[in-house]
Design an enzyme around this catalytic site. Structure first.
Site, PDB file in Angstrom:
ATOM      1  N   SER A 108      40.859  25.990 -24.736  1.00  0.00           N
ATOM      2  CA  SER A 108      41.887  25.043 -25.197  1.00  0.00           C
ATOM      3  C   SER A 108      41.692  23.718 -24.467  1.00  0.00           C
ATOM      4  O   SER A 108      41.131  22.777 -25.009  1.00  0.00           O
ATOM      5  CB  SER A 108      43.278  25.622 -24.979  1.00  0.00           C
ATOM      6  OG  SER A 108      43.501  26.674 -25.890  1.00  0.00           O
ATOM      7  N   HIS A 111      39.946  23.724 -18.597  1.00  0.00           N
ATOM      8  CA  HIS A 111      40.056  23.528 -17.147  1.00  0.00           C
ATOM      9  C   HIS A 111      39.809  24.784 -16.316  1.00  0.00           C
ATOM     10  O   HIS A 111      40.009  24.755 -15.102  1.00  0.00           O
ATOM     11  CB  HIS A 111      41.436  22.965 -16.794  1.00  0.00           C
ATOM     12  CG  HIS A 111      41.581  21.525 -17.132  1.00  0.00           C
ATOM     13  ND1 HIS A 111      41.600  21.072 -18.422  1.00  0.00           N
ATOM     14  CD2 HIS A 111      41.700  20.413 -16.359  1.00  0.00           C
ATOM     15  CE1 HIS A 111      41.719  19.756 -18.421  1.00  0.00           C
ATOM     16  NE2 HIS A 111      41.784  19.333 -17.190  1.00  0.00           N
ATOM     17  N   CYS A 173      48.070  17.462 -13.290  1.00  0.00           N
ATOM     18  CA  CYS A 173      46.914  16.793 -13.902  1.00  0.00           C
ATOM     19  C   CYS A 173      47.124  16.692 -15.426  1.00  0.00           C
ATOM     20  O   CYS A 173      47.227  17.710 -16.114  1.00  0.00           O
ATOM     21  CB  CYS A 173      45.672  17.606 -13.578  1.00  0.00           C
ATOM     22  SG  CYS A 173      44.219  17.031 -14.406  1.00  0.00           S
ATOM     23  N   GLY A 179      47.835  25.462 -23.044  1.00  0.00           N
ATOM     24  CA  GLY A 179      47.773  26.845 -23.519  1.00  0.00           C
ATOM     25  C   GLY A 179      46.867  27.799 -22.818  1.00  0.00           C
ATOM     26  O   GLY A 179      46.697  28.903 -23.263  1.00  0.00           O
ATOM     27  N   TYR A 414      46.418  33.103  -7.430  1.00  0.00           N
ATOM     28  CA  TYR A 414      47.018  32.396  -8.573  1.00  0.00           C
ATOM     29  C   TYR A 414      45.983  32.334  -9.706  1.00  0.00           C
ATOM     30  O   TYR A 414      44.905  31.766  -9.528  1.00  0.00           O
ATOM     31  CB  TYR A 414      47.401  30.988  -8.118  1.00  0.00           C
ATOM     32  CG  TYR A 414      48.058  30.100  -9.151  1.00  0.00           C
ATOM     33  CD1 TYR A 414      49.017  30.598 -10.022  1.00  0.00           C
ATOM     34  CD2 TYR A 414      47.742  28.750  -9.228  1.00  0.00           C
ATOM     35  CE1 TYR A 414      49.632  29.771 -10.956  1.00  0.00           C
ATOM     36  CE2 TYR A 414      48.352  27.904 -10.140  1.00  0.00           C
ATOM     37  CZ  TYR A 414      49.297  28.429 -11.003  1.00  0.00           C
ATOM     38  OH  TYR A 414      49.904  27.608 -11.920  1.00  0.00           O
ATOM     39  N   ASN A 416      45.686  30.621 -12.328  1.00  0.00           N
ATOM     40  CA  ASN A 416      45.218  29.309 -12.780  1.00  0.00           C
ATOM     41  C   ASN A 416      44.157  28.704 -11.854  1.00  0.00           C
ATOM     42  O   ASN A 416      43.426  27.817 -12.277  1.00  0.00           O
ATOM     43  CB  ASN A 416      46.391  28.332 -12.914  1.00  0.00           C
ATOM     44  CG  ASN A 416      47.085  28.482 -14.250  1.00  0.00           C
ATOM     45  OD1 ASN A 416      46.785  29.410 -15.002  1.00  0.00           O
ATOM     46  ND2 ASN A 416      48.011  27.595 -14.548  1.00  0.00           N
ATOM     47  N   TYR A 417      44.099  29.188 -10.604  1.00  0.00           N
ATOM     48  CA  TYR A 417      43.008  28.745  -9.729  1.00  0.00           C
ATOM     49  C   TYR A 417      41.935  29.832  -9.771  1.00  0.00           C
ATOM     50  O   TYR A 417      41.616  30.455  -8.765  1.00  0.00           O
ATOM     51  CB  TYR A 417      43.487  28.493  -8.296  1.00  0.00           C
ATOM     52  CG  TYR A 417      44.572  27.432  -8.193  1.00  0.00           C
ATOM     53  CD1 TYR A 417      44.706  26.444  -9.163  1.00  0.00           C
ATOM     54  CD2 TYR A 417      45.451  27.406  -7.119  1.00  0.00           C
ATOM     55  CE1 TYR A 417      45.692  25.478  -9.071  1.00  0.00           C
ATOM     56  CE2 TYR A 417      46.444  26.440  -7.024  1.00  0.00           C
ATOM     57  CZ  TYR A 417      46.560  25.478  -8.012  1.00  0.00           C
ATOM     58  OH  TYR A 417      47.541  24.532  -7.914  1.00  0.00           O
TER      59      TYR A 417
HETATM   60  C1  LIG Z   1      41.052  19.018 -12.916  1.00  0.00           C
HETATM   61  C2  LIG Z   1      42.016  20.178 -12.934  1.00  0.00           C
HETATM   62  C3  LIG Z   1      43.346  19.960 -12.631  1.00  0.00           C
HETATM   63  C4  LIG Z   1      44.268  21.008 -12.645  1.00  0.00           C
HETATM   64  N1  LIG Z   1      45.573  20.753 -12.346  1.00  0.00           N
HETATM   65  C5  LIG Z   1      46.473  21.763 -12.356  1.00  0.00           C
HETATM   66  C6  LIG Z   1      47.854  21.530 -12.067  1.00  0.00           C
HETATM   67  O1  LIG Z   1      48.255  20.396 -11.858  1.00  0.00           O
HETATM   68  N2  LIG Z   1      48.703  22.585 -12.049  1.00  0.00           N
HETATM   69  C7  LIG Z   1      48.269  23.868 -12.340  1.00  0.00           C
HETATM   70  O2  LIG Z   1      49.066  24.819 -12.326  1.00  0.00           O
HETATM   71  N3  LIG Z   1      46.978  24.100 -12.655  1.00  0.00           N
HETATM   72  C8  LIG Z   1      46.073  23.099 -12.650  1.00  0.00           C
HETATM   73  N4  LIG Z   1      44.764  23.366 -12.971  1.00  0.00           N
HETATM   74  C9  LIG Z   1      44.407  24.727 -13.352  1.00  0.00           C
HETATM   75  C10 LIG Z   1      44.749  24.953 -14.828  1.00  0.00           C
HETATM   76  O3  LIG Z   1      46.148  25.061 -14.981  1.00  0.00           O
HETATM   77  C11 LIG Z   1      44.137  26.246 -15.361  1.00  0.00           C
HETATM   78  O4  LIG Z   1      42.759  26.157 -15.247  1.00  0.00           O
HETATM   79  C12 LIG Z   1      44.536  26.490 -16.825  1.00  0.00           C
HETATM   80  O5  LIG Z   1      44.165  27.806 -17.179  1.00  0.00           O
HETATM   81  C13 LIG Z   1      43.863  25.504 -17.719  1.00  0.00           C
HETATM   82  O6  LIG Z   1      44.214  25.661 -19.049  1.00  0.00           O
HETATM   83  P1  LIG Z   1      43.221  24.997 -20.117  1.00  0.00           P
HETATM   84  O7  LIG Z   1      43.750  25.260 -21.483  1.00  0.00           O
HETATM   85  O8  LIG Z   1      42.945  23.579 -19.745  1.00  0.00           O
HETATM   86  O9  LIG Z   1      41.893  25.821 -19.799  1.00  0.00           O
HETATM   87  P2  LIG Z   1      40.838  26.695 -20.622  1.00  0.00           P
HETATM   88  O10 LIG Z   1      39.612  26.626 -19.772  1.00  0.00           O
HETATM   89  O11 LIG Z   1      40.709  26.250 -22.031  1.00  0.00           O
HETATM   90  O12 LIG Z   1      41.460  28.121 -20.585  1.00  0.00           O
HETATM   91  C14 LIG Z   1      41.735  28.845 -19.403  1.00  0.00           C
HETATM   92  C15 LIG Z   1      41.745  30.346 -19.717  1.00  0.00           C
HETATM   93  O13 LIG Z   1      42.630  30.632 -20.788  1.00  0.00           O
HETATM   94  C16 LIG Z   1      41.918  31.162 -21.914  1.00  0.00           C
HETATM   95  N5  LIG Z   1      42.436  30.517 -23.127  1.00  0.00           N
HETATM   96  C17 LIG Z   1      42.343  29.206 -23.440  1.00  0.00           C
HETATM   97  N6  LIG Z   1      42.932  28.974 -24.608  1.00  0.00           N
HETATM   98  C18 LIG Z   1      43.403  30.149 -25.063  1.00  0.00           C
HETATM   99  C19 LIG Z   1      44.104  30.532 -26.239  1.00  0.00           C
HETATM  100  N7  LIG Z   1      44.419  29.638 -27.175  1.00  0.00           N
HETATM  101  N8  LIG Z   1      44.435  31.835 -26.404  1.00  0.00           N
HETATM  102  C20 LIG Z   1      44.107  32.761 -25.461  1.00  0.00           C
HETATM  103  N9  LIG Z   1      43.440  32.434 -24.325  1.00  0.00           N
HETATM  104  C21 LIG Z   1      43.089  31.143 -24.118  1.00  0.00           C
HETATM  105  C22 LIG Z   1      40.469  30.805 -21.679  1.00  0.00           C
HETATM  106  O14 LIG Z   1      39.579  31.673 -22.354  1.00  0.00           O
HETATM  107  C23 LIG Z   1      40.385  30.880 -20.166  1.00  0.00           C
HETATM  108  O15 LIG Z   1      40.267  32.230 -19.762  1.00  0.00           O
HETATM  109  C24 LIG Z   1      43.836  22.329 -12.969  1.00  0.00           C
HETATM  110  C25 LIG Z   1      42.493  22.542 -13.282  1.00  0.00           C
HETATM  111  C26 LIG Z   1      41.588  21.491 -13.254  1.00  0.00           C
HETATM  112  C27 LIG Z   1      40.116  21.731 -13.574  1.00  0.00           C
END
Ligand SMILES: Cc1cc2nc3c(=O)[nH]c(=O)nc-3n(C[C@H](O)[C@H](O)[C@H](O)COP(=O)(O)OP(=O)(O)OC[C@H]3O[C@@H](n4cnc5c(N)ncnc54)[C@H](O)[C@@H]3O)c2cc1C
Length: 474
Positions: A108, A111, A173, A179, A414, A416-417
């Site tokens: 999605s 990140h 961020c 999602g 966590y 998300n990390y």
């Molecule tokens: C630069 C940066 C800044 C960040 N800042 C913060 C912050 O301020 N606070 C915080 O809590 N976290 C932060 N994070 C961590 C971030 O919240 C997690 O990495 C989160 O999972 C990212 O979601 P995404 O949709 O961008 O990632 P993606 O990489 O798209 O998805 C993350 C995971 O979810 C799965 N997924 C994605 N979309 C779907 C879907 N539609 N259905 C089912 N599964 C799905 C993916 O397969 C993967 O396993 C940060 C990360 C980075 C790299």
């Protein structure tokens, strides 16, 4: 003559191999395209499907890679990328990938710190949800329908367009996807979010202290008050080594749902050690406070809509604490930070609303009893295996060093990390025993319930990755 013939064959082998692989990939692409076309007769689905020969393949793949560690020529690439526009495209991508025995990665916002949303070591299809990005804010209902490809900056901006007294607290961020998550169970298309009310003016501050300014005592006090102070106040602590001055810089960044007079009164009463004065405080709208936290409150609000940040190389790890660190422990941590040199810490207090929700109510289990979460953070700009090993090892050494101070049995983490160091399992064949190692760290007691759900809804383990929820086999 025989020898020169053999030599020719040996020299040609890589080309023959490459030719055959390319033909095999073409066949996979054609079969996939046929499958998708047969299920989506009315639209031009082929324009949403990319293989490596397509001129937009690389730009589509790279558009949402947010960690350069997974943007190398050696990083495994998808055989096919699909950028769906409609639900039916998502459904048929799942069915066609499954029929062809290919792993599916769902992306999605992109990140994921370990790149699990766009990297797999088995043949895979990348389902890129970035076209699914509509946001529908309903102020009467105080809700928002948000598709998964929207980024949180866009959500904040769209709420602000409709109301100056509503918000949604999702992260700092702005480019993070709304999602991420759920990849063990299926593809999430959208969320219905409950908005929260905020005052027209909120207050923020950032106060920096160094080792010479009694930072040990201030950090120590922060541990005891940050999770219990006024529920309208959040104070994050960032620690960074400053090698030029051989000191640690401790930034206390605050967000308060009220005015600066009230904030100073709260600080004087609960946390006078930080010495916050009214002129340290800035009153502003909630949307400006988002910019203050992420970059600069003077930046235009449209900064929140920018989807293409310059991605760095990054590694993250995390810990939870239920017991404050003793003062001599704080000192040794700061000493270690200077010694190791590149690891930064972002420490978020828990308590407040986080503690009011029971551990078992949602999969996220880190609730009452946790005083704070630590993010071990390293970012760097230059690629190369030695450089990467140096930075990644620093986080690992620091994590080992922290063992006596943090949660145990399990050592919580966590989700998300994302951190593959805490355990992995075989893709498509996740074992319960392996899954339990990382699963309990991310989900504690909820892990067993997640396994039960997974076993019911995806017994064939199609939605799988290195840290997915395993299926219970009899
Ligand atoms: C630069 C940066 C800044 C960040 N800042 C913060 C912050 O301020 N606070 C915080 O809590 N976290 C932060 N994070 C961590 C971030 O919240 C997690 O990495 C989160 O999972 C990212 O979601 P995404 O949709 O961008 O990632 P993606 O990489 O798209 O998805 C993350 C995971 O979810 C799965 N997924 C994605 N979309 C779907 C879907 N539609 N259905 C089912 N599964 C799905 C993916 O397969 C993967 O396993 C940060 C990360 C980075 C790299």
């Amino acid at each position: 003559m025989k020898h020169s013939y053999q030599l020719l064959v040996v020299l040609l082998l890589p080309f023959i191999f490459q030719f055959l692989t390319s033909k095999a990939d073409d066949l996979v692409y054609e079969t996939f395209l046929n499958c998708m076309s047969s299920r989506n007769s009315s639209d031009h689905v082929s324009s949403l499907i990319y293989n490596p020969k397509n001129s937009s393949y690389t730009s589509t793949l790279q558009a949402y890679i947010r960690n350069q560690r997974f943007n190398k020529s050696t990083t495994p690439k998808p055989i096919i990328i699909v950028t769906p526009l409609y639900e039916s495209h998502v459904q048929s991508t799942i069915i066609c990938s499954k029929n062809m025995g290919m792993n599916l990665r769902i992306r999605s916002g992109g990140h994921d710190f370990e790149g699990l949303s766009y990297v797999s070591y088995t043949n895979f299809v990348l389902l890129d949800m970035s076209n699914f990005r509509s946001i529908d804010v309903n102020i009467e209902e105080e809700t928002a329908m948000v598709q998964v490809g929207a980024i949180i900056g866009e959500l904040y901006y769209r709420i602000w367009e409709k109301s100056k007294v509503h918000a949604f607290p999702a992260g700092v961020c702005p480019t993070v996807g709304i999602g991420g998550g759920g990849a063990s169970f299926g593809v999430i298309l959208s969320y219905k979010l409950q908005l929260v009310r905020v005052p027209e003016m909120v207050t923020v501050f950032r106060v920096v202290k160094t080792s010479e300014e009694n930072v040990t005592d201030i950090f120590n006090r922060w541990q005891y008050v940050a999770e219990k102070m006024d529920n309208d106040l959040f104070i994050r602590l960032n620690l960074k080594p400053d090698h030029v001055n051989k000191t640690i810089r401790a930034s206390f960044t605050a967000f308060f749902l009220g005015d600066s007079d009230h904030l100073v009164t709260v600080m004087d009463k609960e946390f006078p050690e930080l010495g916050v004065k009214k002129n340290d405080c800035k009153e502003m709208s909630w949307i400006k406070s988002v910019l203050f936290w992420s970059s600069d409150d003077k930046a235009p609000l449209e900064t929140l809509l920018i989807r293409s940040p310059s991605a760095k190389f990054a590694k993250r790890k995390s810990d939870y604490l239920q017991i404050p660190i003793p003062k001599n422990g704080i000192e040794s941590i700061m000493q270690k930070m200077l010694e190791l040199s590149v690891v930064g810490l972002a420490i978020n207090p828990y308590g407040g609303r986080m503690s009011e929700i029971a551990d078992w109510e949602t999969p996220f289990p880190h609730r009452a009893g946790n005083i704070f979460k630590i993010e071990y953070s390293v970012n760097w700009d230059e690629g190369g295996p030695d450089i990467e090993a140096y930075y990644v090892n620093q986080t690992r050494q620091f994590y080992d060093f922290m063992t006596p101070f943090v949660s145990k049995n399990p050592r919580e983490a966590y989700l998300n990390y994302r951190d593959l160091d805490i355990g992995t399992s075989g893709v498509g064949n996740n074992s319960y025993a392996e899954g339990k190692v990382y699963g309990q760290k991310y989900f504690k007691g909820n892990f067993e319930r997640l396994v039960k759900v997974k076993t019911m809804v995806d017994p064939g383990d199609f939605f799988t990755n290195e840290q997915s929820i395993p299926v219970l086999k009899n």
